[in-house]
Design a protein around this motif. Structure first.
Motif, PDB file in Angstrom:
ATOM      1  N   ASP A  56       5.944  54.314 -41.268  1.00  0.00           N
ATOM      2  CA  ASP A  56       4.881  55.154 -40.718  1.00  0.00           C
ATOM      3  C   ASP A  56       3.524  54.790 -41.318  1.00  0.00           C
ATOM      4  O   ASP A  56       2.524  54.738 -40.619  1.00  0.00           O
ATOM      5  CB  ASP A  56       5.167  56.635 -40.957  1.00  0.00           C
ATOM      6  CG  ASP A  56       6.318  57.167 -40.110  1.00  0.00           C
ATOM      7  OD1 ASP A  56       6.724  56.484 -39.147  1.00  0.00           O
ATOM      8  OD2 ASP A  56       6.817  58.272 -40.433  1.00  0.00           O
ATOM      9  N   ARG A  57       3.503  54.532 -42.614  1.00  0.00           N
ATOM     10  CA  ARG A  57       2.243  54.143 -43.272  1.00  0.00           C
ATOM     11  C   ARG A  57       1.743  52.796 -42.766  1.00  0.00           C
ATOM     12  O   ARG A  57       0.553  52.608 -42.547  1.00  0.00           O
ATOM     13  CB  ARG A  57       2.424  54.096 -44.788  1.00  0.00           C
ATOM     14  CG  ARG A  57       2.465  55.441 -45.419  1.00  0.00           C
ATOM     15  CD  ARG A  57       2.545  55.319 -46.904  1.00  0.00           C
ATOM     16  NE  ARG A  57       2.598  56.631 -47.502  1.00  0.00           N
ATOM     17  CZ  ARG A  57       2.360  56.871 -48.755  1.00  0.00           C
ATOM     18  NH1 ARG A  57       2.064  55.877 -49.580  1.00  0.00           N
ATOM     19  NH2 ARG A  57       2.424  58.091 -49.236  1.00  0.00           N
ATOM     20  N   GLN A  58       2.656  51.852 -42.600  1.00  0.00           N
ATOM     21  CA  GLN A  58       2.268  50.537 -42.094  1.00  0.00           C
ATOM     22  C   GLN A  58       1.746  50.640 -40.670  1.00  0.00           C
ATOM     23  O   GLN A  58       0.744  50.017 -40.324  1.00  0.00           O
ATOM     24  CB  GLN A  58       3.450  49.567 -42.143  1.00  0.00           C
ATOM     25  CG  GLN A  58       3.766  49.078 -43.525  1.00  0.00           C
ATOM     26  CD  GLN A  58       4.928  48.106 -43.526  1.00  0.00           C
ATOM     27  OE1 GLN A  58       5.855  48.219 -42.725  1.00  0.00           O
ATOM     28  NE2 GLN A  58       4.880  47.151 -44.432  1.00  0.00           N
ATOM     29  N   THR A  59       2.419  51.428 -39.848  1.00  0.00           N
ATOM     30  CA  THR A  59       1.984  51.618 -38.468  1.00  0.00           C
ATOM     31  C   THR A  59       0.597  52.232 -38.443  1.00  0.00           C
ATOM     32  O   THR A  59      -0.278  51.769 -37.704  1.00  0.00           O
ATOM     33  CB  THR A  59       2.986  52.522 -37.711  1.00  0.00           C
ATOM     34  OG1 THR A  59       4.258  51.882 -37.705  1.00  0.00           O
ATOM     35  CG2 THR A  59       2.522  52.782 -36.292  1.00  0.00           C
ATOM     36  N   ARG A  60       0.373  53.249 -39.245  1.00  0.00           N
ATOM     37  CA  ARG A  60      -0.936  53.916 -39.299  1.00  0.00           C
ATOM     38  C   ARG A  60      -2.019  52.950 -39.808  1.00  0.00           C
ATOM     39  O   ARG A  60      -3.135  52.936 -39.300  1.00  0.00           O
ATOM     40  CB  ARG A  60      -0.861  55.145 -40.206  1.00  0.00           C
ATOM     41  CG  ARG A  60      -2.048  56.019 -40.122  1.00  0.00           C
ATOM     42  CD  ARG A  60      -2.035  56.736 -38.792  1.00  0.00           C
ATOM     43  NE  ARG A  60      -3.325  57.368 -38.598  1.00  0.00           N
ATOM     44  CZ  ARG A  60      -3.793  57.737 -37.444  1.00  0.00           C
ATOM     45  NH1 ARG A  60      -3.079  57.558 -36.362  1.00  0.00           N
ATOM     46  NH2 ARG A  60      -4.954  58.295 -37.333  1.00  0.00           N
ATOM     47  N   TYR A  61      -1.661  52.142 -40.803  1.00  0.00           N
ATOM     48  CA  TYR A  61      -2.598  51.161 -41.338  1.00  0.00           C
ATOM     49  C   TYR A  61      -3.034  50.184 -40.243  1.00  0.00           C
ATOM     50  O   TYR A  61      -4.225  49.932 -40.065  1.00  0.00           O
ATOM     51  CB  TYR A  61      -1.967  50.399 -42.506  1.00  0.00           C
ATOM     52  CG  TYR A  61      -2.765  49.196 -42.924  1.00  0.00           C
ATOM     53  CD1 TYR A  61      -3.891  49.331 -43.735  1.00  0.00           C
ATOM     54  CD2 TYR A  61      -2.417  47.914 -42.492  1.00  0.00           C
ATOM     55  CE1 TYR A  61      -4.642  48.231 -44.108  1.00  0.00           C
ATOM     56  CE2 TYR A  61      -3.168  46.807 -42.867  1.00  0.00           C
ATOM     57  CZ  TYR A  61      -4.271  46.977 -43.669  1.00  0.00           C
ATOM     58  OH  TYR A  61      -5.021  45.883 -44.035  1.00  0.00           O
ATOM     59  N   HIS A  62      -2.065  49.628 -39.512  1.00  0.00           N
ATOM     60  CA  HIS A  62      -2.394  48.675 -38.450  1.00  0.00           C
ATOM     61  C   HIS A  62      -3.211  49.336 -37.349  1.00  0.00           C
ATOM     62  O   HIS A  62      -4.150  48.741 -36.823  1.00  0.00           O
ATOM     63  CB  HIS A  62      -1.122  48.049 -37.856  1.00  0.00           C
ATOM     64  CG  HIS A  62      -0.453  47.104 -38.793  1.00  0.00           C
ATOM     65  ND1 HIS A  62      -1.035  45.931 -39.223  1.00  0.00           N
ATOM     66  CD2 HIS A  62       0.747  47.158 -39.406  1.00  0.00           C
ATOM     67  CE1 HIS A  62      -0.230  45.308 -40.057  1.00  0.00           C
ATOM     68  NE2 HIS A  62       0.864  46.040 -40.178  1.00  0.00           N
ATOM     69  N   TYR A  63      -2.871  50.552 -37.007  1.00  0.00           N
ATOM     70  CA  TYR A  63      -3.586  51.310 -35.983  1.00  0.00           C
ATOM     71  C   TYR A  63      -5.058  51.479 -36.375  1.00  0.00           C
ATOM     72  O   TYR A  63      -5.959  51.160 -35.601  1.00  0.00           O
ATOM     73  CB  TYR A  63      -2.898  52.670 -35.825  1.00  0.00           C
ATOM     74  CG  TYR A  63      -3.423  53.525 -34.717  1.00  0.00           C
ATOM     75  CD1 TYR A  63      -2.882  53.435 -33.443  1.00  0.00           C
ATOM     76  CD2 TYR A  63      -4.423  54.461 -34.946  1.00  0.00           C
ATOM     77  CE1 TYR A  63      -3.350  54.245 -32.417  1.00  0.00           C
ATOM     78  CE2 TYR A  63      -4.893  55.268 -33.930  1.00  0.00           C
ATOM     79  CZ  TYR A  63      -4.350  55.155 -32.671  1.00  0.00           C
ATOM     80  OH  TYR A  63      -4.807  55.953 -31.658  1.00  0.00           O
ATOM     81  N   GLU A  64      -5.295  51.941 -37.577  1.00  0.00           N
ATOM     82  CA  GLU A  64      -6.667  52.166 -38.046  1.00  0.00           C
ATOM     83  C   GLU A  64      -7.416  50.846 -38.229  1.00  0.00           C
ATOM     84  O   GLU A  64      -8.606  50.744 -37.920  1.00  0.00           O
ATOM     85  CB  GLU A  64      -6.673  52.964 -39.355  1.00  0.00           C
ATOM     86  CG  GLU A  64      -6.160  54.382 -39.199  1.00  0.00           C
ATOM     87  CD  GLU A  64      -6.981  55.214 -38.220  1.00  0.00           C
ATOM     88  OE1 GLU A  64      -8.203  55.030 -38.135  1.00  0.00           O
ATOM     89  OE2 GLU A  64      -6.383  56.060 -37.528  1.00  0.00           O
ATOM     90  N   ARG A  65      -6.712  49.831 -38.719  1.00  0.00           N
ATOM     91  CA  ARG A  65      -7.328  48.514 -38.903  1.00  0.00           C
ATOM     92  C   ARG A  65      -7.813  47.967 -37.570  1.00  0.00           C
ATOM     93  O   ARG A  65      -8.934  47.459 -37.462  1.00  0.00           O
ATOM     94  CB  ARG A  65      -6.322  47.558 -39.530  1.00  0.00           C
ATOM     95  CG  ARG A  65      -6.854  46.150 -39.703  1.00  0.00           C
ATOM     96  CD  ARG A  65      -5.826  45.268 -40.407  1.00  0.00           C
ATOM     97  NE  ARG A  65      -6.289  43.910 -40.440  1.00  0.00           N
ATOM     98  CZ  ARG A  65      -5.882  42.952 -39.594  1.00  0.00           C
ATOM     99  NH1 ARG A  65      -4.984  43.219 -38.672  1.00  0.00           N
ATOM    100  NH2 ARG A  65      -6.366  41.737 -39.682  1.00  0.00           N
ATOM    101  N   TRP A  66      -6.990  48.073 -36.529  1.00  0.00           N
ATOM    102  CA  TRP A  66      -7.377  47.545 -35.232  1.00  0.00           C
ATOM    103  C   TRP A  66      -8.483  48.361 -34.581  1.00  0.00           C
ATOM    104  O   TRP A  66      -9.315  47.813 -33.862  1.00  0.00           O
ATOM    105  CB  TRP A  66      -6.159  47.403 -34.313  1.00  0.00           C
ATOM    106  CG  TRP A  66      -5.517  46.073 -34.561  1.00  0.00           C
ATOM    107  CD1 TRP A  66      -4.420  45.804 -35.318  1.00  0.00           C
ATOM    108  CD2 TRP A  66      -6.000  44.821 -34.085  1.00  0.00           C
ATOM    109  NE1 TRP A  66      -4.182  44.456 -35.333  1.00  0.00           N
ATOM    110  CE2 TRP A  66      -5.137  43.826 -34.580  1.00  0.00           C
ATOM    111  CE3 TRP A  66      -7.069  44.427 -33.288  1.00  0.00           C
ATOM    112  CZ2 TRP A  66      -5.314  42.477 -34.303  1.00  0.00           C
ATOM    113  CZ3 TRP A  66      -7.244  43.085 -33.006  1.00  0.00           C
ATOM    114  CH2 TRP A  66      -6.368  42.122 -33.516  1.00  0.00           C
ATOM    115  N   LYS A  67      -8.532  49.639 -34.843  1.00  0.00           N
ATOM    116  CA  LYS A  67      -9.659  50.436 -34.349  1.00  0.00           C
ATOM    117  C   LYS A  67     -10.960  49.882 -34.921  1.00  0.00           C
ATOM    118  O   LYS A  67     -11.951  49.713 -34.209  1.00  0.00           O
ATOM    119  CB  LYS A  67      -9.520  51.897 -34.766  1.00  0.00           C
ATOM    120  CG  LYS A  67      -8.744  52.740 -33.829  1.00  0.00           C
ATOM    121  CD  LYS A  67      -8.820  54.172 -34.313  1.00  0.00           C
ATOM    122  CE  LYS A  67      -8.342  55.137 -33.296  1.00  0.00           C
ATOM    123  NZ  LYS A  67      -8.415  56.515 -33.792  1.00  0.00           N
TER     124      LYS A  67
END
Length: 71
Positions: free
Chosen positions: A8-19
């Motif tokens: 979940d943390r990795q998914t959130r990290y990638h999500y925010e990074r791509w934003k």
């Protein structure tokens, strides 16, 4: 830490990074191809995330429509 929490943390990290990356591209004034080449990002990854965010925004907008408009 449980595996799911890490995922979940990795998914959130990638999500925010791509934003942030997409925002950077839009503000850069560069074409998508030029920006991707300068950042070492593949066009496929860029378009994947752009479309993902676009779909989320459309889905959210549809959910916020008054009931009488939804068919």
């Amino acid at each position: 830490m449980k595996r799911r929490d890490m995922d979940d943390r990795q998914t959130r990290y990638h999500y925010e990074r791509w934003k942030l990356l997409i925002s950077d591209r839009m503000q850069s004034g560069m074409s998508t191809i030029e920006w991707c080449a300068n950042r070492g990002v593949t066009k496929g990854a860029y378009y994947y995330w752009t479309n993902k965010f676009r779909k989320e925004n459309v889905d959210a907008a549809i959910q916020n429509l008054p009931a009488q408009i939804c068919l």
